[in-house]
Design a protein around this motif. Structure first.
Motif, PDB file in Angstrom:
ATOM      1  N   ARG A  24      19.811 -38.329  40.023  1.00 29.38           N
ATOM      2  CA  ARG A  24      19.350 -39.695  39.790  1.00 29.38           C
ATOM      3  C   ARG A  24      17.838 -39.685  39.894  1.00 29.38           C
ATOM      4  NH1 ARG A  24      23.348 -42.085  44.221  1.00 29.38           N
ATOM      5  NH2 ARG A  24      22.747 -40.077  45.101  1.00 29.38           N
ATOM      6  N   ARG A  25      17.194 -39.494  38.758  1.00 29.98           N
ATOM      7  CA  ARG A  25      15.743 -39.318  38.767  1.00 29.98           C
ATOM      8  C   ARG A  25      15.037 -40.664  38.749  1.00 29.98           C
ATOM      9  NH1 ARG A  25      13.992 -33.855  35.523  1.00 29.98           N
ATOM     10  NH2 ARG A  25      15.498 -32.487  36.522  1.00 29.98           N
ATOM     11  N   VAL A  26      14.051 -40.768  39.623  1.00 31.71           N
ATOM     12  CA  VAL A  26      13.286 -41.995  39.789  1.00 31.71           C
ATOM     13  C   VAL A  26      11.816 -41.670  39.547  1.00 31.71           C
ATOM     14  CG1 VAL A  26      12.543 -43.730  41.474  1.00 31.71           C
ATOM     15  CG2 VAL A  26      14.928 -42.953  41.443  1.00 31.71           C
ATOM     16  N   PRO A  27      11.143 -42.418  38.674  1.00 28.58           N
ATOM     17  CA  PRO A  27       9.703 -42.158  38.469  1.00 28.58           C
ATOM     18  C   PRO A  27       8.912 -42.522  39.712  1.00 28.58           C
ATOM     19  CG  PRO A  27      10.383 -44.122  37.280  1.00 28.58           C
ATOM     20  CD  PRO A  27      11.645 -43.508  37.814  1.00 28.58           C
ATOM     21  N   LEU A  28       8.100 -41.584  40.177  1.00 34.81           N
ATOM     22  CA  LEU A  28       7.297 -41.840  41.371  1.00 34.81           C
ATOM     23  C   LEU A  28       6.387 -43.041  41.163  1.00 34.81           C
ATOM     24  CD1 LEU A  28       6.409 -40.869  44.205  1.00 34.81           C
ATOM     25  CD2 LEU A  28       4.706 -39.436  43.069  1.00 34.81           C
ATOM     26  N   SER A  29       5.850 -43.188  39.967  1.00 36.60           N
ATOM     27  CA  SER A  29       4.923 -44.296  39.699  1.00 36.60           C
ATOM     28  C   SER A  29       5.624 -45.651  39.706  1.00 36.60           C
ATOM     29  CB  SER A  29       4.235 -44.081  38.346  1.00 36.60           C
ATOM     30  OG  SER A  29       5.190 -44.011  37.301  1.00 36.60           O
ATOM     31  N   GLY A  30       6.953 -45.663  39.542  1.00 32.56           N
ATOM     32  CA  GLY A  30       7.683 -46.923  39.554  1.00 32.56           C
ATOM     33  C   GLY A  30       8.304 -47.268  40.891  1.00 32.56           C
ATOM     34  N   LEU A  31       8.146 -46.363  41.861  1.00 31.83           N
ATOM     35  CA  LEU A  31       8.736 -46.575  43.178  1.00 31.83           C
ATOM     36  C   LEU A  31       7.905 -47.586  43.963  1.00 31.83           C
ATOM     37  CD1 LEU A  31      10.932 -45.647  45.178  1.00 31.83           C
ATOM     38  CD2 LEU A  31       9.378 -43.820  45.882  1.00 31.83           C
ATOM     39  N   ARG A  32       8.566 -48.605  44.477  1.00 35.40           N
ATOM     40  CA  ARG A  32       7.844 -49.634  45.229  1.00 35.40           C
ATOM     41  C   ARG A  32       8.032 -49.486  46.733  1.00 35.40           C
ATOM     42  NH1 ARG A  32       5.469 -49.294  41.634  1.00 35.40           N
ATOM     43  NH2 ARG A  32       5.258 -50.610  39.803  1.00 35.40           N
ATOM     44  N   ARG A  33       9.198 -49.027  47.153  1.00 32.74           N
ATOM     45  CA  ARG A  33       9.476 -48.901  48.575  1.00 32.74           C
ATOM     46  C   ARG A  33      10.375 -47.693  48.779  1.00 32.74           C
ATOM     47  NH1 ARG A  33      11.652 -53.474  49.337  1.00 32.74           N
ATOM     48  NH2 ARG A  33       9.843 -54.597  50.128  1.00 32.74           N
ATOM     49  N   ALA A  64       7.295 -36.966  38.355  1.00 30.85           N
ATOM     50  CA  ALA A  64       5.953 -37.466  38.046  1.00 30.85           C
ATOM     51  C   ALA A  64       5.297 -36.511  37.060  1.00 30.85           C
ATOM     52  CB  ALA A  64       5.112 -37.576  39.311  1.00 30.85           C
ATOM     53  N   ARG A  65       4.284 -37.005  36.392  1.00 31.82           N
ATOM     54  CA  ARG A  65       3.395 -36.182  35.584  1.00 31.82           C
ATOM     55  C   ARG A  65       2.066 -36.089  36.313  1.00 31.82           C
ATOM     56  NH1 ARG A  65       5.796 -33.780  31.168  1.00 31.82           N
ATOM     57  NH2 ARG A  65       3.800 -33.814  30.056  1.00 31.82           N
ATOM     58  N   CYS A  66       1.382 -34.988  36.105  1.00 30.39           N
ATOM     59  CA  CYS A  66       0.054 -34.861  36.682  1.00 30.39           C
ATOM     60  C   CYS A  66      -0.802 -36.043  36.220  1.00 30.39           C
ATOM     61  CB  CYS A  66      -0.574 -33.536  36.249  1.00 30.39           C
ATOM     62  SG  CYS A  66      -2.162 -33.205  37.009  1.00 30.39           S
ATOM     63  N   ASN A 117      -1.400 -32.065  41.118  1.00 30.75           N
ATOM     64  CA  ASN A 117      -0.939 -30.678  41.150  1.00 30.75           C
ATOM     65  C   ASN A 117      -0.350 -30.231  39.815  1.00 30.75           C
ATOM     66  OD1 ASN A 117      -0.832 -31.781  44.029  1.00 30.75           O
ATOM     67  ND2 ASN A 117      -0.569 -29.585  44.368  1.00 30.75           N
ATOM     68  N   ARG A 118      -0.247 -28.912  39.676  1.00 34.64           N
ATOM     69  CA  ARG A 118       0.428 -28.332  38.517  1.00 34.64           C
ATOM     70  C   ARG A 118       1.902 -28.746  38.517  1.00 34.64           C
ATOM     71  NH1 ARG A 118       1.063 -22.640  38.589  1.00 34.64           N
ATOM     72  NH2 ARG A 118       0.811 -22.486  36.320  1.00 34.64           N
ATOM     73  N   ALA A 119       2.523 -28.593  37.358  1.00 36.78           N
ATOM     74  CA  ALA A 119       3.960 -28.808  37.285  1.00 36.78           C
ATOM     75  C   ALA A 119       4.664 -27.859  38.239  1.00 36.78           C
ATOM     76  CB  ALA A 119       4.452 -28.584  35.856  1.00 36.78           C
ATOM     77  N   LEU A 143      13.557 -34.264  46.603  1.00 36.63           N
ATOM     78  CA  LEU A 143      12.804 -33.477  45.634  1.00 36.63           C
ATOM     79  C   LEU A 143      11.832 -34.334  44.841  1.00 36.63           C
ATOM     80  CD1 LEU A 143      15.649 -31.203  44.217  1.00 36.63           C
ATOM     81  CD2 LEU A 143      13.954 -30.652  45.973  1.00 36.63           C
ATOM     82  N   LEU A 144      10.717 -33.718  44.472  1.00 37.16           N
ATOM     83  CA  LEU A 144       9.746 -34.303  43.562  1.00 37.16           C
ATOM     84  C   LEU A 144       9.436 -33.268  42.491  1.00 37.16           C
ATOM     85  CD1 LEU A 144       7.601 -36.325  42.574  1.00 37.16           C
ATOM     86  CD2 LEU A 144       6.026 -35.354  44.273  1.00 37.16           C
ATOM     87  N   ILE A 145       9.817 -33.566  41.260  1.00 33.09           N
ATOM     88  CA  ILE A 145       9.560 -32.673  40.137  1.00 33.09           C
ATOM     89  C   ILE A 145       8.317 -33.172  39.410  1.00 33.09           C
ATOM     90  CG2 ILE A 145      10.451 -31.747  37.971  1.00 33.09           C
ATOM     91  CD1 ILE A 145      13.279 -32.325  39.077  1.00 33.09           C
ATOM     92  N   VAL A 146       7.310 -32.314  39.326  1.00 35.40           N
ATOM     93  CA  VAL A 146       6.085 -32.649  38.597  1.00 35.40           C
ATOM     94  C   VAL A 146       6.109 -31.889  37.267  1.00 35.40           C
ATOM     95  CG1 VAL A 146       3.557 -32.554  38.605  1.00 35.40           C
ATOM     96  CG2 VAL A 146       4.803 -33.082  40.724  1.00 35.40           C
ATOM     97  N   GLY A 147       5.806 -32.587  36.201  1.00 31.02           N
ATOM     98  CA  GLY A 147       5.813 -31.977  34.881  1.00 31.02           C
ATOM     99  C   GLY A 147       4.438 -31.993  34.242  1.00 31.02           C
TER     100      GLY A 147
END
Length: 513
Positions: A24-33, A64-66, A117-119, A143-147
């Motif tokens: 269940r992937r959640v965009p870090l930028s859209g996370l409010r709490r 997230a994306r860099c 950071n890098r992906a 987990l936090l996956i950066v692309g």
């Protein structure tokens, strides 16, 4: 919940998983709490709950994306202080979650930071001094996956099916008669570490995942409190097993320059692996930790293990209820063979398998080791004081290692001969491994790279293992972003990621001015 509560005893009954639940992937930028909650007080299970304003997601995988910006409120619903450490990210002290300013029970903290950071596969976990081992074991690891463009290009080159890219958290648990034992270490376990006897993968026992035939990409995190893993893949044909080679694509800080074809690889607490395998239609594969000598060479008695702030807060689990179910249960020894998870490839037609690219990223080779070191770091053991760095006990307010920002240092880090393996983690900064010396036989046999290095030493690292009597030379780049958040003096940490050793304060501060 990961297990159902027993009506008779209140303790979690665990059963084999039919399959790993879809991410269940959640965009870090859209996370409010981000709520830190105790989901089961009886067993002490905890989890992160993401609040996106309109829906709550339990135990999410963040992505997230860099360049993405996080702006969120962390709320602590535990009966203990906690932090959220964004492991591997270069963040200001105020956002790093290192334990300098824990969030009290019922408290909250707002964070705002940019991902630079890098992906790669990063993660977030508790880092409250004296509580880290218990809280991570309870489930506070996400987990936090950066692309980025290089990461996308690799998936395209391998024609990775979206369902064939999996991010997996490996964490062992102690199960007795189907019941999860609470975290309640004895003296020897404070010294050596807390070990389970079954592996949980994304919270599931005996986890199975169905994939499409073709390339499968696995990003793996060792989130065990103390257990080291020697990863091997075994294909199963008519009940017979054989080693299945795989490609190592990346480690903690993203993709390597070029892939490495391997049959086994070590990775210890907090280290990450990015690997790829090719599966034929109908193929069955099991990932296992192969047996190895764990090199626990400690001599002498058990030191006192206590953190001054620990006693004034309750345990997460009602151990007096649950512990009776686990009396007499045994942990599986560190280094013993352990099943991890299964992959089953569907019996569908597969297109031609694309070749593995010879070049994965623009990562430069590590600098040539010059033979000189700017800083000498020693990992020690004292029968009374336990594991130490530079033979000194840790103090929260210490300056520790003073570093000028923007500089690069060569660290010579040596582990004592009478010790055990230590997975050493540096907050905030990646480093490159330049050389290994004194590596013990079975690990040295895997050192296929120059200067005695392992394949996992080739990338950008934030956590690295030192065996007893081994010395490593690390190239650490202490550059910080030139923005307001990093302008003042910043404190970070260098510590062991055996979580029992971390709670025993085997750490040093790193102060950048």
């Amino acid at each position: 919940m990961l297990g159902a509560a027993l009506a008779t005893g209140g303790c979690a009954l665990w059963s084999p998983a039919k399959s790993i639940a879809p991410e269940r992937r959640v965009p870090l930028s859209g996370l409010r709490r981000l709520n830190v909650v105790r989901s089961d007080p009886i067993n002490g299970r905890c989890e992160y709950v993401a609040d996106l304003g309109f829906r709550m997601v339990r135990e999410p995988v963040l992505f997230a994306r860099c360049g993405d910006v996080a702006d969120l409120l962390i709320e602590n619903f535990l009966p203990q202080p906690t932090t959220v450490h964004f492991h591997g990210l270069t963040l200001p002290e105020s956002a790093d979650g290192a334990g300098f300013d824990p969030i009290p029970p019922g408290g909250r903290k707002r964070l705002r930071f940019e991902v630079r950071n890098r992906a790669g596969l990063y993660w977030l976990h508790s880092h409250a001094h004296g509580f880290t081992a218990e809280q991570v074991h309870a489930g506070l690891a996400a987990l936090l996956i950066v692309g980025d463009e290089e990461d996308d290009a690799l998936d395209n080159a391998l024609a990775i099916d979206p369902g064939n890219r999996l991010a997996l958290v490996l964490a062992d648990a102690r199960i007795s008669n189907g019941v999860l034992s609470p975290y309640a270490p004895r003296d020897a376990e404070y010294l050596h570490g807390w070990y389970g006897n079954h592996m949980r993968v994304n919270g599931q026992l005996d986890a199975v995942h169905g994939v499409s035939p073709g390339w499968v990409r696995l990003q793996l995190l060792n989130a065990c409190n103390a257990r080291g893993l020697l990863l091997g893949l075994e294909q199963i044909v008519e009940g017979k097993r054989s080693a299945l080679p795989f490609y190592l694509l990346g480690t903690d800080g993203g993709l390597l320059r070029s892939p490495r074809l391997l049959e086994r690889v070590f990775f210890h607490g907090a280290e990450r692996l990015d690997i790829a395998i090719a599966l034929a239609p109908g193929a069955q594969m099991q990932a296992v930790s192969l047996p190895f000598d764990p090199r626990h060479q400690i001599r002498g008695g058990t030191p006192v293990h206590a953190h001054p702030g620990r006693g004034s807060f309750p345990a997460l689990a009602a151990a007096d209820i649950c512990s009776t179910a686990g009396l007499g249960e045994s942990a599986l020894a560190d280094g013993a063979r352990m099943p991890l998870f299964f992959l089953h490839a569907r019996s569908t037609v597969v297109r031609d398998l694309p070749p593995m690219p010879s070049r994965l990223s623009g990562l430069e080779d590590a600098a040539v080791f010059s033979g000189t070191s700017a800083r000498h770091v020693r990992l020690d053991f004292d029968e009374q004081r336990g594991f130490l760095i530079d033979n000194l006990p840790y103090r929260l307010g210490e300056a520790g290692y003073g570093v000028s920002r923007g500089t690069r240092e060569i660290w010579e880090v040596r582990n004592s001969p009478i010790s055990m393996p230590h997975a050493m983690h540096l907050h905030g900064f990646g480093f490159r491994v330049l050389r290994r010396q004194g590596t013990f036989g079975p690990a040295r046999a895997l050192a296929t790279e120059s200067n005695g290095r392992l394949p996992t030493d080739l990338g950008v690292k934030d956590t690295v293992l030192l065996w007893p009597n081994e010395t490593l030379w690390l190239d650490v780049d202490f550059s910080l972003p030139a923005n307001e958040a990093f302008r003042e003096t910043q404190r970070y940490m260098f510590h062991c990621h055996n979580l029992e050793h971390e709670d025993a304060m085997m750490m040093r501060n790193v102060t950048l001015r």
